[in-house]
Each structure stands twice: as C-alpha cells, then as structure tokens.
Design a protein around this motif. Structure first.
Motif, PDB file in Angstrom:
ATOM      1  N   PHE A  15      55.832  47.693  59.197  1.00  0.00           N
ATOM      2  CA  PHE A  15      57.184  47.460  59.718  1.00  0.00           C
ATOM      3  C   PHE A  15      58.230  47.692  58.636  1.00  0.00           C
ATOM      4  O   PHE A  15      59.250  48.356  58.864  1.00  0.00           O
ATOM      5  CB  PHE A  15      57.297  46.039  60.260  1.00  0.00           C
ATOM      6  CG  PHE A  15      58.691  45.666  60.690  1.00  0.00           C
ATOM      7  CD1 PHE A  15      59.200  46.118  61.896  1.00  0.00           C
ATOM      8  CD2 PHE A  15      59.501  44.875  59.877  1.00  0.00           C
ATOM      9  CE1 PHE A  15      60.491  45.793  62.286  1.00  0.00           C
ATOM     10  CE2 PHE A  15      60.787  44.539  60.257  1.00  0.00           C
ATOM     11  CZ  PHE A  15      61.289  45.003  61.472  1.00  0.00           C
ATOM     12  N   LEU A  16      57.992  47.166  57.431  1.00  0.00           N
ATOM     13  CA  LEU A  16      58.922  47.382  56.327  1.00  0.00           C
ATOM     14  C   LEU A  16      58.974  48.859  55.942  1.00  0.00           C
ATOM     15  O   LEU A  16      60.041  49.387  55.599  1.00  0.00           O
ATOM     16  CB  LEU A  16      58.510  46.530  55.123  1.00  0.00           C
ATOM     17  CG  LEU A  16      58.596  45.011  55.317  1.00  0.00           C
ATOM     18  CD1 LEU A  16      58.084  44.280  54.081  1.00  0.00           C
ATOM     19  CD2 LEU A  16      60.029  44.590  55.637  1.00  0.00           C
ATOM     20  N   GLY A  17      57.816  49.537  55.995  1.00  0.00           N
ATOM     21  CA  GLY A  17      57.809  50.969  55.728  1.00  0.00           C
ATOM     22  C   GLY A  17      58.634  51.742  56.747  1.00  0.00           C
ATOM     23  O   GLY A  17      59.353  52.686  56.389  1.00  0.00           O
ATOM     24  N   ALA A  18      58.542  51.345  58.027  1.00  0.00           N
ATOM     25  CA  ALA A  18      59.338  52.005  59.065  1.00  0.00           C
ATOM     26  C   ALA A  18      60.823  51.770  58.834  1.00  0.00           C
ATOM     27  O   ALA A  18      61.642  52.697  58.950  1.00  0.00           O
ATOM     28  CB  ALA A  18      58.927  51.484  60.441  1.00  0.00           C
ATOM     29  N   LEU A  19      61.188  50.529  58.499  1.00  0.00           N
ATOM     30  CA  LEU A  19      62.593  50.203  58.261  1.00  0.00           C
ATOM     31  C   LEU A  19      63.139  50.987  57.071  1.00  0.00           C
ATOM     32  O   LEU A  19      64.225  51.581  57.139  1.00  0.00           O
ATOM     33  CB  LEU A  19      62.735  48.700  58.017  1.00  0.00           C
ATOM     34  CG  LEU A  19      64.161  48.143  57.921  1.00  0.00           C
ATOM     35  CD1 LEU A  19      64.902  48.379  59.227  1.00  0.00           C
ATOM     36  CD2 LEU A  19      64.125  46.657  57.584  1.00  0.00           C
ATOM     37  N   ALA A  20      62.383  51.018  55.972  1.00  0.00           N
ATOM     38  CA  ALA A  20      62.820  51.761  54.794  1.00  0.00           C
ATOM     39  C   ALA A  20      62.892  53.259  55.079  1.00  0.00           C
ATOM     40  O   ALA A  20      63.805  53.950  54.606  1.00  0.00           O
ATOM     41  CB  ALA A  20      61.872  51.480  53.625  1.00  0.00           C
ATOM     42  N   GLY A  21      61.936  53.778  55.854  1.00  0.00           N
ATOM     43  CA  GLY A  21      61.947  55.197  56.186  1.00  0.00           C
ATOM     44  C   GLY A  21      63.163  55.591  57.000  1.00  0.00           C
ATOM     45  O   GLY A  21      63.759  56.653  56.776  1.00  0.00           O
ATOM     46  N   LEU A  22      63.572  54.728  57.942  1.00  0.00           N
ATOM     47  CA  LEU A  22      64.755  55.024  58.741  1.00  0.00           C
ATOM     48  C   LEU A  22      66.028  54.971  57.899  1.00  0.00           C
ATOM     49  O   LEU A  22      66.957  55.762  58.085  1.00  0.00           O
ATOM     50  CB  LEU A  22      64.860  54.035  59.903  1.00  0.00           C
ATOM     51  CG  LEU A  22      63.837  54.208  61.032  1.00  0.00           C
ATOM     52  CD1 LEU A  22      63.968  53.079  62.044  1.00  0.00           C
ATOM     53  CD2 LEU A  22      64.010  55.555  61.723  1.00  0.00           C
ATOM     54  N   GLY A  30      62.930  62.514  49.608  1.00  0.00           N
ATOM     55  CA  GLY A  30      61.724  62.562  48.795  1.00  0.00           C
ATOM     56  C   GLY A  30      60.853  61.336  48.918  1.00  0.00           C
ATOM     57  O   GLY A  30      59.662  61.369  48.581  1.00  0.00           O
ATOM     58  N   PHE A  31      61.444  60.229  49.403  1.00  0.00           N
ATOM     59  CA  PHE A  31      60.684  58.985  49.548  1.00  0.00           C
ATOM     60  C   PHE A  31      60.033  58.854  50.922  1.00  0.00           C
ATOM     61  O   PHE A  31      59.318  57.881  51.168  1.00  0.00           O
ATOM     62  CB  PHE A  31      61.597  57.774  49.312  1.00  0.00           C
ATOM     63  CG  PHE A  31      62.021  57.594  47.888  1.00  0.00           C
ATOM     64  CD1 PHE A  31      61.189  56.954  46.984  1.00  0.00           C
ATOM     65  CD2 PHE A  31      63.242  58.076  47.455  1.00  0.00           C
ATOM     66  CE1 PHE A  31      61.574  56.790  45.667  1.00  0.00           C
ATOM     67  CE2 PHE A  31      63.638  57.919  46.139  1.00  0.00           C
ATOM     68  CZ  PHE A  31      62.800  57.278  45.234  1.00  0.00           C
ATOM     69  N   VAL A  32      60.307  59.788  51.821  1.00  0.00           N
ATOM     70  CA  VAL A  32      59.858  59.635  53.209  1.00  0.00           C
ATOM     71  C   VAL A  32      58.338  59.618  53.296  1.00  0.00           C
ATOM     72  O   VAL A  32      57.749  58.717  53.924  1.00  0.00           O
ATOM     73  CB  VAL A  32      60.444  60.756  54.086  1.00  0.00           C
ATOM     74  CG1 VAL A  32      59.805  60.721  55.477  1.00  0.00           C
ATOM     75  CG2 VAL A  32      61.944  60.590  54.205  1.00  0.00           C
ATOM     76  N   PRO A 113      61.210  62.506  59.112  1.00  0.00           N
ATOM     77  CA  PRO A 113      61.495  61.117  58.697  1.00  0.00           C
ATOM     78  C   PRO A 113      61.503  60.119  59.850  1.00  0.00           C
ATOM     79  O   PRO A 113      60.890  59.052  59.763  1.00  0.00           O
ATOM     80  CB  PRO A 113      62.877  61.228  58.033  1.00  0.00           C
ATOM     81  CG  PRO A 113      62.940  62.623  57.533  1.00  0.00           C
ATOM     82  CD  PRO A 113      62.212  63.442  58.562  1.00  0.00           C
ATOM     83  N   SER A 114      62.174  60.466  60.950  1.00  0.00           N
ATOM     84  CA  SER A 114      62.188  59.544  62.093  1.00  0.00           C
ATOM     85  C   SER A 114      60.809  59.450  62.734  1.00  0.00           C
ATOM     86  O   SER A 114      60.392  58.370  63.185  1.00  0.00           O
ATOM     87  CB  SER A 114      63.218  60.002  63.127  1.00  0.00           C
ATOM     88  OG  SER A 114      62.904  61.300  63.612  1.00  0.00           O
ATOM     89  N   TYR A 115      60.092  60.571  62.770  1.00  0.00           N
ATOM     90  CA  TYR A 115      58.731  60.568  63.308  1.00  0.00           C
ATOM     91  C   TYR A 115      57.835  59.614  62.520  1.00  0.00           C
ATOM     92  O   TYR A 115      57.133  58.775  63.094  1.00  0.00           O
ATOM     93  CB  TYR A 115      58.164  61.991  63.263  1.00  0.00           C
ATOM     94  CG  TYR A 115      56.660  62.068  63.374  1.00  0.00           C
ATOM     95  CD1 TYR A 115      56.033  62.123  64.609  1.00  0.00           C
ATOM     96  CD2 TYR A 115      55.853  62.067  62.232  1.00  0.00           C
ATOM     97  CE1 TYR A 115      54.650  62.192  64.707  1.00  0.00           C
ATOM     98  CE2 TYR A 115      54.477  62.137  62.326  1.00  0.00           C
ATOM     99  CZ  TYR A 115      53.881  62.197  63.557  1.00  0.00           C
ATOM    100  OH  TYR A 115      52.514  62.241  63.653  1.00  0.00           O
TER     101      TYR A 115
END
Length: 664
Positions: A15-22, A30-32, A113-115
C-alpha cells in the motif's frame, strides 16, 4: 518483531509502495520501478516469515475496535491461521513475479507508473482480505480490488474492447456484491459481530437463524468475484488488459478471493444442506461449461481465462463437499501454474511485438523462437491437465478424492448429492481440460500459421520469472500433500487410488484423442490450401464457416486468414463449437433479461421527463409570464390613464353597490 507486527506490515508495504508510486510517478520516474518491486519483495519475505512462525499451529488472533458503531462493532482484526498464512505467500509470490515481469513487458508504456501503483494497491487489498479477521474490513479489501480491476483491465483505454471489458467487469461483480453486502449485514445481525471467530462460534452454537438465506446471498458475491456461473462472463473479456494483469487477477487476487471467503466461513455453509447443494451445482455447471468454451476459443488468453473459471469450479466443488483443505490446496497449485501460463503467453505476444497475435490460428514457428516460454508452458499445461507428477495432479485429485468420500459415505458434512455432482463433473472436466491443454500446446507451438516478425530476445526479467514459477508448478504437489495437512485442519490430502486412476485415465484419453484429431485435421488441411478454404468457406466439410470468416477471421498485416482448419476443437465439439465459442450466448441472455429492459426503462423515463415533466414546467412558467405581460400593458406611465381607470373602477363599484342594495 512479533508475528502480529509482521502480519500488519505484509499488506501495508505494498500500500505504501502504491502511494509513493502515485506521488512520485511524474516527478521522479526513476523511482517507479524500485517502488513497484521492492515493497512487494519485502512483503513476500514478511509473509514467508509469518507462515514459518505460524507453522500451521495456533492461529494469530488479535483485534482492536476501529470505531464505535453501535450494537455490532467493527474491529480492526487480524486472524492468521494456516490457510491465511499460505494464501498470503501465494499472493506475494505471484505479485512479485508480476511486478518484476512488468518492468520488461511494459518498459515502453507511458502509463507504467500508474499501472505499477495499481498492481501494488491490488496486492495490498488481497492481502487485507486474506489476513482480516473482521468481515467489514475484509469488505474494504474486496471492494478496493474491484476498483483496481476496473482501472487495470482498462489500461489500454484507447481501445473500445478494453473500455467495454473494464466496465463489464465492474458492473457484473457489483451485481453480485449487492446481495453479498446484504448477506454480511444479515450474518452480523444474527451473530452479533462481524468478527470471523465470533461468527463461527455462533454457527457452532446454533445462533444463526437464517443460514440458507444468508449463504445464498453471500454466494452471489462469491459467484461475481470468483467468476462462477452465472456471473462469470466478465472474466474472458477482461483479457483486454495487459497480460501481467491477467496473471495477477487469475492466479492470486480477485478470483481467489471468493473461494478463500467461503473457505474461511465454511462451517456456516455446512449449516445449510441446500446451500451446499447449490454450491455443488454452481461448481459443476461452471467447470463443465467453461471447459467446453475453452476448447472452442482461438485467442490464447481467452482459453486460459475459461480455464481459470473451470479450475475455480474445482475449488468451489471441494468446498461443496465440505473440504476447505482440498480447495485451498488447489488454489495454491493453480496459482502457480496459471500465473506461469499467462506470463508465458505474454512472452509469446511480446515476441511478436503486438497484442493481436494472441490468436492461436496465427501462431507459427514459435518453439525455437521462444524456448523459455515453450518449456515452461509445457510444464504448466501438464500441471493444468493433472498429469502426474505435476502439481495439478495432486491438488485436483484431492478434490476428486474428497468427493468420492462423500459419495461412499465416509463423511457426513456434505449431502451425498453434492458428492455425486462434484465427482462426475470433475471427471468430465478433467477429460476436457486435458483436451484443451493439448490443443493449446499443439496450435501455439506446432502450428503452421504465418510467421510473425522476430522482435528479438525477450528481457531477462520476463524469462527468469517463468522458470521461478515452473518450480512450484512441477514440484509443489508432491511436496505439499504430505506437509499441508498440518496446516489445513489435519485433513488428509493423499490421492486415492480410484480417483487417481479415473482422473489420470480420462486426462490421458482427452490428450490422446485431441492429438489424434489434430494429426487428422492437419493432414486434411495440407490437401486444401488455406486461401481456398477462405474463398469457399462452406465447401470443405464445415471446417470453416462463412460467418466466422466474415466477422471473426483474424488478420495479420494486410492479409485476412480464416480460422485454422487444423484446429481439432472444431471436429471434437461438432455442433457445440459455435455456441461454445460464444460462451453459450450467456451475454445475449443477459442482454435480453437485463440490458434491454434497463434501456427500455431509461427510454420511458426520458420520454416522461421530456413530454410530461418538461411540459408541466414550461406550463408553470408560461402562465406567470402571460400574466406579467398583461400587467405590463396596464403600466403605461400616463397619469390620465391611471385616473380614468380609477374613476371607472369607482363607478363600477358604485353601480354594484346600488344593485346589491336594490336587490336587498
């Protein structure tokens, strides 16, 4: 850290990874990829640690009240038993493989990134469903998966197929979720709690007053989420999304959620013999009809989609005969080999550089071009066909063995009718599964379709994942049936002699007959040029139908090709081929029963709004407007006119008064 803390972190990290990715997808691209892969890998490590510590022993059960809600509290509860621990490992393994695979598969996609963030959120939601000990919290994960599937299936939103498929997936699953929500509230009202442990305690004490009604309401949601008859029609269309999404949905998330939910609350369903029989019938119809449909599909992803529906039918069949151990065992093994099948299909599609080459009639010369996909998909198809010693054999035989125990009276937890239904349907489906698995392998790797351009070697991130998943597809079953009983309530999962011989025998028959039919049709097709068949579709023993060529013939480049005349599915199914290819026209039935009445109702509402309501509104506005116009004419601004009108009014009043007095 304690096991409870680790279990909380398992769904929290994705969940935190999804939030940070968005948040960082546009500002720091580069962090995606690290934000997509690393949290999921960390979640996998933690899930494996939780499973190791839990070890099939005492369940981890803890809760805190989320918020005061009145008589039935909603609690942030955690319940990790052997089923939950192993299912979480499956979810994180497949999710990690999908994320790694996607870095290569979608490396040039501008919406990656959104995917990636949505995949992480999808994973987190499923883990919440797995670990949750409160049904309302479970419902949150259940619904988050639904909205994630909407966006992921519609990833290629430029195409009308993807837009329609995403909307269909959302609406069909919501159709089941409405009665599902009603059933949850009814269950909590009877049990006095949403906590799983308290509900099961109420079931054991006979505190559930309406078990049949509640179970049937819950089964509607399960049928939608796990793509069971009659709410399974969304899953084949969901193949319009990226192939890694298909692997995630089919192998470890969403479709597994319904099966897992019933497994978690199986004692509740056992309290209703009618519900168990309905579950058995639903499983039987699902597995047999989907296997027939899979044998008629030309698109490789749709074959695998219908295959998933059928294998989920085996799982619900195991639940219908009251053995959640066999159901979750097959869920685990199926998750491994079905993820492998979809990802290998993605390698094939990626090798051609186009998503349109999913049609098996256009596949040719692929064995040497994609050797990784060839060998790993062969392993996965053997597991799917339940050929020993591959994993699918042991898990599928566990289901058939339990059904046999019910039939022979060795258990009284399920009605004998349910046992017969599941056993017979399971054997028929085993025959058909081997047939369509063999057909897929022959058409995909030994077909003589037009050779597509070679787009080079596939990225290592894609091919390495295939070999990782090939290991459990090959070895999980033989290891698991000895170890898993300690995790699954001690239920024996050892294959029985009778069902092993029957199941393997019918699978071999299905494979051999399909191969022989393919040899026959291939020899026949060699004598008839493909162009001649396309030009005269009705003149070659019905191998190619005019309608199929006109509306469904796949195209490659500027050339239109007729469906492969060497396809053994046409000869094996005979007159059933056309309805099976169309999913037995269930979408047309839904159109007649639901879509057309809704549209007719909408047309009626639009007519009433335009012709009745608007007429009333216009009339209500016209009367004051005309009165105002009349009053405006009287307001001339001439004082003489006003005085004259006043005198005239005075005269009229005087005359009226005289007349009244005279009359009196």
């Amino acid at each position: 850290m304690t096991t409870t803390t680790l279990a909380v972190l398992v769904p929290l990290l994705p969940f935190l990874g999804a939030l940070a990715g968005l948040l960082l997808g546009r500002t720091a691209p580069g962090f995606v990829r690290p934000l997509a892969v690393l949290p999921t890998l960390a979640s996998l490590a933690l899930a494996a640690t939780v499973a190791w510590r839990q070890g099939g022993g005492q369940a981890v059960d803890t809760a805190t009240e989320l918020t005061p809600t009145g008589s039935v509290p909603v609690e942030l509860a955690l319940y990790v038993d052997g089923f939950a621990a192993l299912t979480a490992v499956l979810v994180t393994v497949v999710a990690a493989c999908v994320q790694i695979y996607s870095t290569g598969y979608l490396r040039d996609d501008p919406r990656y990134p959104s995917y990636a963030a949505l995949v992480s959120l999808f994973t987190s939601a499923m883990l919440l469903v797995v670990y949750s000990g409160d049904l309302m919290v479970l419902l949150v994960g259940w619904e988050v998966m639904g909205i994630c599937s909407y966006f992921l299936v519609g990833h290629y939103w430029e195409t009308p197929e993807a837009r329609a498929a995403s909307l269909k997936a959302f609406l069909v699953t919501k159709l089941g979720d409405v009665p599902f929500l009603i059933g949850l509230f009814a269950l909590a009202t009877d049990a006095g709690s949403f906590r799983v442990t308290r509900i099961l305690g109420a079931v054991a004490d006979g505190g559930i007053e309406h078990p049949t009604l509640i179970c049937l309401l819950l089964l509607a949601g399960v049928a939608g989420k796990s793509a069971q008859f009659p709410l399974h029609t969304w899953l084949p269309d969901a193949m319009a999304g990226p192939t890694p999404v298909s692997a995630l949905i089919h192998a470890a998330t969403m479709v597994a959620a319904g099966v897992y939910f019933v497994a978690r609350l199986l004692p509740l369903f056992e309290a209703s013999q009618a519900a168990m029989t309905v579950l058995a019938v639903m499983a039987a119809v699902t597995m047999t009809s989907s296997a027939l449909a899979a044998l008629a599909q030309d698109d490789i992803k749709r074959v695998l989609a219908y295959s998933t529906i059928g294998q989920l039918g085996y799982m619900t069949g195991a639940l219908a005969v009251a053995d959640r151990g066999a159901a979750v065992f097959h869920l685990l093994s199926h998750g491994a080999f079905k993820a492998l099948l979809f990802l290998a299909a993605g390698v094939i599609i990626h090798a051609a550089g186009t998503n349109s080459l999913a049609a098996m009639s256009r596949m040719g010369h692929l064995r040497d071009r994609v050797p990784d996909a060839y060998w790993t998909m062969t392993v996965a198809l053997l597991a799917l066909a339940a050929i020993p010693p591959f994993s699918g054999f042991f898990s599928k035989e566990a289901v058939l063995g339990v059904a046999e125990h019910v039939v022979t009276g060795h258990t009284e937890h399920a009605p004998a009718a349910a046992g017969w239904i599941v056993l017979l349907a399971g054997l028929v489906t085993a025959l058909l599964t081997a047939a369509y698995a063999t057909r897929l392998w022959l058409l995909a790797f030994r077909g003589e379709g037009p050779e597509a351009p070679d787009h080079g070697r596939q990225p290592l991130t894609m091919t390495a994942v295939l070999w990782v998943l090939a290991v459990p597809s090959l070895a999980l079953g033989g290891f698991a049936f000895r170890v898993l009983p300690d995790w699954f309530d001690g239920h024996d999962l050892t294959p029985t002699l009778t069902t092993s011989v029957l199941g393997t025998g019918v699978a071999l028959v299905g494979g051999i007959v399909t191969y022989a039919t393919w040899r026959h049709t291939t020899a026949h097709a060699a004598r008839v040029p493909l162009g001649a068949v396309a030009a005269h579709p009705e003149g070659d023993a019905g191998l190619v139908e005019a309608e199929a060529i006109a509306s469904h013939a796949p195209a490659y480049g500027d050339i239109a090709y007729a469906p492969d005349p060497s396809d053994p599915g046409r000869l094996l199914l005979g007159p059933l081929h056309r309805p099976a290819a169309a999913g037995f026209h269930l979408d047309a039935v839904y159109t007649a029963l639901f879509v057309r009445p809704v549209r007719a109702g909408a047309s009626l509402v639009r007519f009433l709004d335009r012709e009745v309501v608007e007429t009333y509104v216009r009339g209500a506005g016209a009367l004051p407007r005309r009165l105002g116009a009349a009053v405006r004419r009287a307001q001339t601004g001439n004082v003489q006119t006003y005085v004259s009108a006043l005198l005239a009014g005075t005269v009229v009043l005087a005359v009226a008064a005289v007349l009244v007095a005279t009359g009196a």
